[in-house]
Design a protein around this motif. Structure first.
Motif, PDB file in Angstrom:
ATOM      1  N   GLU B  76      31.291  46.737  39.889  1.00  0.00           N
ATOM      2  CA  GLU B  76      31.913  46.707  41.210  1.00  0.00           C
ATOM      3  C   GLU B  76      30.875  47.094  42.255  1.00  0.00           C
ATOM      4  O   GLU B  76      29.970  47.885  41.996  1.00  0.00           O
ATOM      5  CB  GLU B  76      33.118  47.647  41.243  1.00  0.00           C
ATOM      6  CG  GLU B  76      34.134  47.272  40.170  1.00  0.00           C
ATOM      7  CD  GLU B  76      35.540  47.738  40.469  1.00  0.00           C
ATOM      8  OE1 GLU B  76      35.916  47.796  41.652  1.00  0.00           O
ATOM      9  OE2 GLU B  76      36.258  48.040  39.502  1.00  0.00           O
ATOM     10  N   ILE B  77      31.037  46.548  43.453  1.00  0.00           N
ATOM     11  CA  ILE B  77      29.936  46.576  44.409  1.00  0.00           C
ATOM     12  C   ILE B  77      29.992  47.746  45.383  1.00  0.00           C
ATOM     13  O   ILE B  77      29.013  48.034  46.046  1.00  0.00           O
ATOM     14  CB  ILE B  77      29.851  45.234  45.187  1.00  0.00           C
ATOM     15  CG1 ILE B  77      31.035  45.048  46.151  1.00  0.00           C
ATOM     16  CG2 ILE B  77      29.770  44.069  44.220  1.00  0.00           C
ATOM     17  CD1 ILE B  77      30.891  43.817  47.048  1.00  0.00           C
ATOM     18  N   GLU B 118      28.010  54.716  36.633  1.00  0.00           N
ATOM     19  CA  GLU B 118      28.801  54.321  35.452  1.00  0.00           C
ATOM     20  C   GLU B 118      30.221  53.933  35.848  1.00  0.00           C
ATOM     21  O   GLU B 118      30.828  53.037  35.256  1.00  0.00           O
ATOM     22  CB  GLU B 118      28.883  55.485  34.455  1.00  0.00           C
ATOM     23  CG  GLU B 118      27.608  55.743  33.702  1.00  0.00           C
ATOM     24  CD  GLU B 118      27.792  56.849  32.657  1.00  0.00           C
ATOM     25  OE1 GLU B 118      28.945  57.237  32.401  1.00  0.00           O
ATOM     26  OE2 GLU B 118      26.769  57.312  32.114  1.00  0.00           O
ATOM     27  N   ALA B 119      30.778  54.644  36.852  1.00  0.00           N
ATOM     28  CA  ALA B 119      32.172  54.395  37.250  1.00  0.00           C
ATOM     29  C   ALA B 119      32.377  52.976  37.762  1.00  0.00           C
ATOM     30  O   ALA B 119      33.506  52.492  37.815  1.00  0.00           O
ATOM     31  CB  ALA B 119      32.595  55.398  38.327  1.00  0.00           C
ATOM     32  N   THR B 136      32.567  37.163  37.826  1.00  0.00           N
ATOM     33  CA  THR B 136      33.621  38.186  37.821  1.00  0.00           C
ATOM     34  C   THR B 136      33.912  38.694  39.230  1.00  0.00           C
ATOM     35  O   THR B 136      35.079  38.830  39.629  1.00  0.00           O
ATOM     36  CB  THR B 136      33.217  39.364  36.915  1.00  0.00           C
ATOM     37  OG1 THR B 136      32.925  38.862  35.605  1.00  0.00           O
ATOM     38  CG2 THR B 136      34.339  40.393  36.825  1.00  0.00           C
ATOM     39  N   GLU B 137      32.871  38.984  40.002  1.00  0.00           N
ATOM     40  CA  GLU B 137      33.093  39.560  41.336  1.00  0.00           C
ATOM     41  C   GLU B 137      33.825  38.578  42.260  1.00  0.00           C
ATOM     42  O   GLU B 137      34.864  38.936  42.841  1.00  0.00           O
ATOM     43  CB  GLU B 137      31.760  40.029  41.936  1.00  0.00           C
ATOM     44  CG  GLU B 137      31.906  40.988  43.111  1.00  0.00           C
ATOM     45  CD  GLU B 137      32.138  40.323  44.455  1.00  0.00           C
ATOM     46  OE1 GLU B 137      32.659  40.980  45.366  1.00  0.00           O
ATOM     47  OE2 GLU B 137      31.811  39.119  44.597  1.00  0.00           O
ATOM     48  N   ARG B 265      39.699  41.425  50.833  1.00  0.00           N
ATOM     49  CA  ARG B 265      38.273  41.431  50.511  1.00  0.00           C
ATOM     50  C   ARG B 265      38.041  41.490  49.006  1.00  0.00           C
ATOM     51  O   ARG B 265      38.106  40.500  48.331  1.00  0.00           O
ATOM     52  CB  ARG B 265      37.630  42.632  51.227  1.00  0.00           C
ATOM     53  CG  ARG B 265      36.133  42.722  51.106  1.00  0.00           C
ATOM     54  CD  ARG B 265      35.624  43.855  52.003  1.00  0.00           C
ATOM     55  NE  ARG B 265      34.334  44.362  51.585  1.00  0.00           N
ATOM     56  CZ  ARG B 265      34.126  45.574  51.070  1.00  0.00           C
ATOM     57  NH1 ARG B 265      35.120  46.422  50.925  1.00  0.00           N
ATOM     58  NH2 ARG B 265      32.918  45.943  50.705  1.00  0.00           N
ATOM     59  N   CYS B 266      37.831  42.686  48.446  1.00  0.00           N
ATOM     60  CA  CYS B 266      37.462  42.814  47.033  1.00  0.00           C
ATOM     61  C   CYS B 266      38.705  42.908  46.164  1.00  0.00           C
ATOM     62  O   CYS B 266      39.773  43.306  46.624  1.00  0.00           O
ATOM     63  CB  CYS B 266      36.611  44.048  46.819  1.00  0.00           C
ATOM     64  SG  CYS B 266      35.046  44.000  47.693  1.00  0.00           S
ATOM     65  N   GLY B 267      38.553  42.575  44.891  1.00  0.00           N
ATOM     66  CA  GLY B 267      39.709  42.578  44.007  1.00  0.00           C
ATOM     67  C   GLY B 267      39.416  43.207  42.653  1.00  0.00           C
ATOM     68  O   GLY B 267      38.349  43.774  42.432  1.00  0.00           O
ATOM     69  N   PRO B 268      40.386  43.101  41.737  1.00  0.00           N
ATOM     70  CA  PRO B 268      40.339  43.828  40.469  1.00  0.00           C
ATOM     71  C   PRO B 268      39.473  43.144  39.399  1.00  0.00           C
ATOM     72  O   PRO B 268      39.770  42.039  38.968  1.00  0.00           O
ATOM     73  CB  PRO B 268      41.812  43.858  40.040  1.00  0.00           C
ATOM     74  CG  PRO B 268      42.389  42.612  40.640  1.00  0.00           C
ATOM     75  CD  PRO B 268      41.638  42.351  41.910  1.00  0.00           C
ATOM     76  N   PHE B 269      38.407  43.856  38.960  1.00  0.00           N
ATOM     77  CA  PHE B 269      37.519  43.318  37.921  1.00  0.00           C
ATOM     78  C   PHE B 269      38.217  43.143  36.570  1.00  0.00           C
ATOM     79  O   PHE B 269      37.977  42.141  35.886  1.00  0.00           O
ATOM     80  CB  PHE B 269      36.296  44.232  37.778  1.00  0.00           C
ATOM     81  CG  PHE B 269      35.167  43.892  38.718  1.00  0.00           C
ATOM     82  CD1 PHE B 269      35.389  43.714  40.078  1.00  0.00           C
ATOM     83  CD2 PHE B 269      33.865  43.753  38.235  1.00  0.00           C
ATOM     84  CE1 PHE B 269      34.341  43.412  40.945  1.00  0.00           C
ATOM     85  CE2 PHE B 269      32.817  43.442  39.088  1.00  0.00           C
ATOM     86  CZ  PHE B 269      33.042  43.270  40.441  1.00  0.00           C
ATOM     87  N   PRO B 270      39.060  44.112  36.114  1.00  0.00           N
ATOM     88  CA  PRO B 270      39.625  43.939  34.763  1.00  0.00           C
ATOM     89  C   PRO B 270      40.447  42.655  34.646  1.00  0.00           C
ATOM     90  O   PRO B 270      40.349  41.932  33.646  1.00  0.00           O
ATOM     91  CB  PRO B 270      40.499  45.187  34.587  1.00  0.00           C
ATOM     92  CG  PRO B 270      39.908  46.197  35.524  1.00  0.00           C
ATOM     93  CD  PRO B 270      39.419  45.407  36.697  1.00  0.00           C
TER      94      PRO B 270
END
Lengths: 324, 324
Positions: B76-77, B118-119, B136-137, B265-270
């Motif tokens: 995640e960015i 790591e988070a 993914t992103e 804007r950003c969304g869920p990676f899993p």
């Protein structure tokens, strides 16, 4: 009858008394309110031509035999086609073919009489005086904010603008238990929120940021600028203002903080009437001037003065009965 | 190491290999993707200076003893401060002090190595090739639309824009069972939606109106103009585009039809990784060009050509092991 008529220029004009169509009633106007949108009409909003005005309380005067005859009423301003998908969903106010009282293809209320479909009417409780009932339409518009940004989600709400609409919005939000801040221009307007526990700021004194909800009711582009500056990431800006001109929107100001900008217009009359009848909202301190219809042009001029709250047109000289 | 560096001008520049701070890992980049936002950086977006790029898949290369060592990851960015109210609510991407990979105060991924907390990491499932994982992103960003405008409420959705983001959004929405329409410029882009059952239109051929949801992913002001023209009253326009310049917003276009304009804007990676691993989304047809990092300047030039889909930078010459 003499009515306040706009067709590019504004005049008190002799017009025929309206003839109610099937399903409509004739209403004798008792009090009418001037709204900011009326002033926008004079600048060309909706290219409206006809009798102006949409805020009123009146008494049903016809047709003979109508179950509404003699009742005191307020009326919703949108008249849909009744057939389209939106009308069938109860969204007549968004019908593409709709008329809007005094704003779009339908004569308004700055006149001794208007006609309106029965479906638009709401009876006014007997204990509610005319000069409170005449605020039903703007109070309903204020209540629409509760649907646009449900207050349960918001611990702190900022209202931008201390005109009648901004004040009504701040009062309605205060009644939900929210912590409500109001930012405006005029000390005497801001002081009207005191009975409702609203915390007020003059522009320049507002230091807080990160409001979960901001309601923009200032009627000017600067209000939206302030709202977008003060809303928190993922917060909601409710947009109540319509005005001539455009706001230069930076899309990143919405996208990066994931802010929602929610347009919000008309609201529920029954809720507004309940709040007025219970006296949880008393709008009468908002009244700045009352004039007879014969002084309609002066009334408009007064409403155009910056910092003027609500101007009412009183048509009750010719109306029997009491109230207000 | 050589990295694609922007400091007002763009160059392949010798920079020191990053030293991971406490709680961070060193990641050897395998593949990186060029995003429209990278091109905006070159125009001054965020005034960013440093190593560019934020879309990547890589392999953890340090520190020694890290439980992540050797694992293939995406990241995640946004890197929040970790202490503020927003970070504690899981909204680090809105932390006011945040760094953003390759976009704000943190070196990006157009380099052999990067460091990241790591988070921020998500392990890449073994069956997922690099050239799908690198999406993914942007796929997560497309999935964010589902939260901004829950599709259950919408029977018909219009997506504006047939770049990589618009296409990914249309695919993600199609997987919810919605009727998805996509309007764009390029026949070869529109045809990529065929496996997903999306109905496509060239601009000028789109006759429909009254979409309950419109997603604006065109990256240009004309897209928002079209979106506001085609959304139904009380509908939602989801705004994904950021670009230099401003859109002249008519407030009445939101207020009167009570439209909501939602920044996203950003969304869920899993979720993105699950859709990729299940092959319900295969983004690889979006790849237009693959170049080594040594040709990074040419890659940017290619990405700047109108109608170019995804350009990838391949750093795997020096990377051991397979994938993609």
């Amino acid at each position: 009858m003499k009515a306040l008529y706009f067709d590019g220029s504004l005049a008190l004009k002799d017009v025929p008394r309206p003839k109610p169509a099937s399903g409509e009633v004739l209403i004798q106007v008792r009090l009418a309110g001037l709204c900011r949108t009326d002033l926008e009409v004079l600048k060309g909003y909706h290219h409206f031509q006809g009798i102006m005005g949409h805020e009123f309380v009146g008494q049903v005067a016809g047709p003979p035999g109508s179950p509404w005859l003699g009742r005191r009423v307020v009326g919703e301003i949108n008249v849909g086609c009744g057939h389209c998908a939106l009308c069938r969903q109860g969204l007549a106010r968004h019908c593409l073919e709709r008329q809007v009282l005094g704003l779009k293809d339908r004569n308004g209320v700055f006149a001794p009489y208007l006609s309106l479909p029965e479906a638009n009417l709401h009876p006014v409780p007997p204990q509610l005086p005319d000069d409170a009932a005449v605020f039903t339409e703007p109070l309903a518009a204020a209540l629409a904010v509760l649907e646009a940004a449900p207050p349960a989600a918001a611990s702190r709400i900022l209202v931008v603008g201390d005109g009648p609409l901004g004040l009504l919005v701040s009062w309605v939000l205060a009644l939900t238990g929210a912590e409500v801040h109001l930012v405006g221009h005029y000390a005497d307007h801001l002081s009207l929120t005191q009975p409702y526990g609203v915390i007020t700021f003059k522009e320049g004194d507002l230091k807080d940021r990160n409001y979960e909800v901001v309601v923009e009711a200032s009627g000017a582009p600067g209000g939206l600028e302030l709202a977008l500056d003060r809303v928190r990431p993922r917060g909601t800006v409710v947009l109540k203002s319509t005005y001539a001109g455009r706001y230069p929107l930076d899309p990143a100001a919405l996208v990066v903080p994931e802010v929602r900008l929610v347009g919000c217009r008309c609201g529920p009359f029954p809720q507004a009437l309940r709040l007025l009848a219970q006296r949880w909202i008393d709008p009468r301190p908002l009244i700045a001037h009352r004039l007879p219809l014969s002084q309609g042009l002066e009334a408009i001029t007064q409403a155009q003065q910056p910092g003027t709250l609500k101007v009412l047109l009183d048509m009750r000289e010719k109306v029997e009965g009491g109230g207000g």
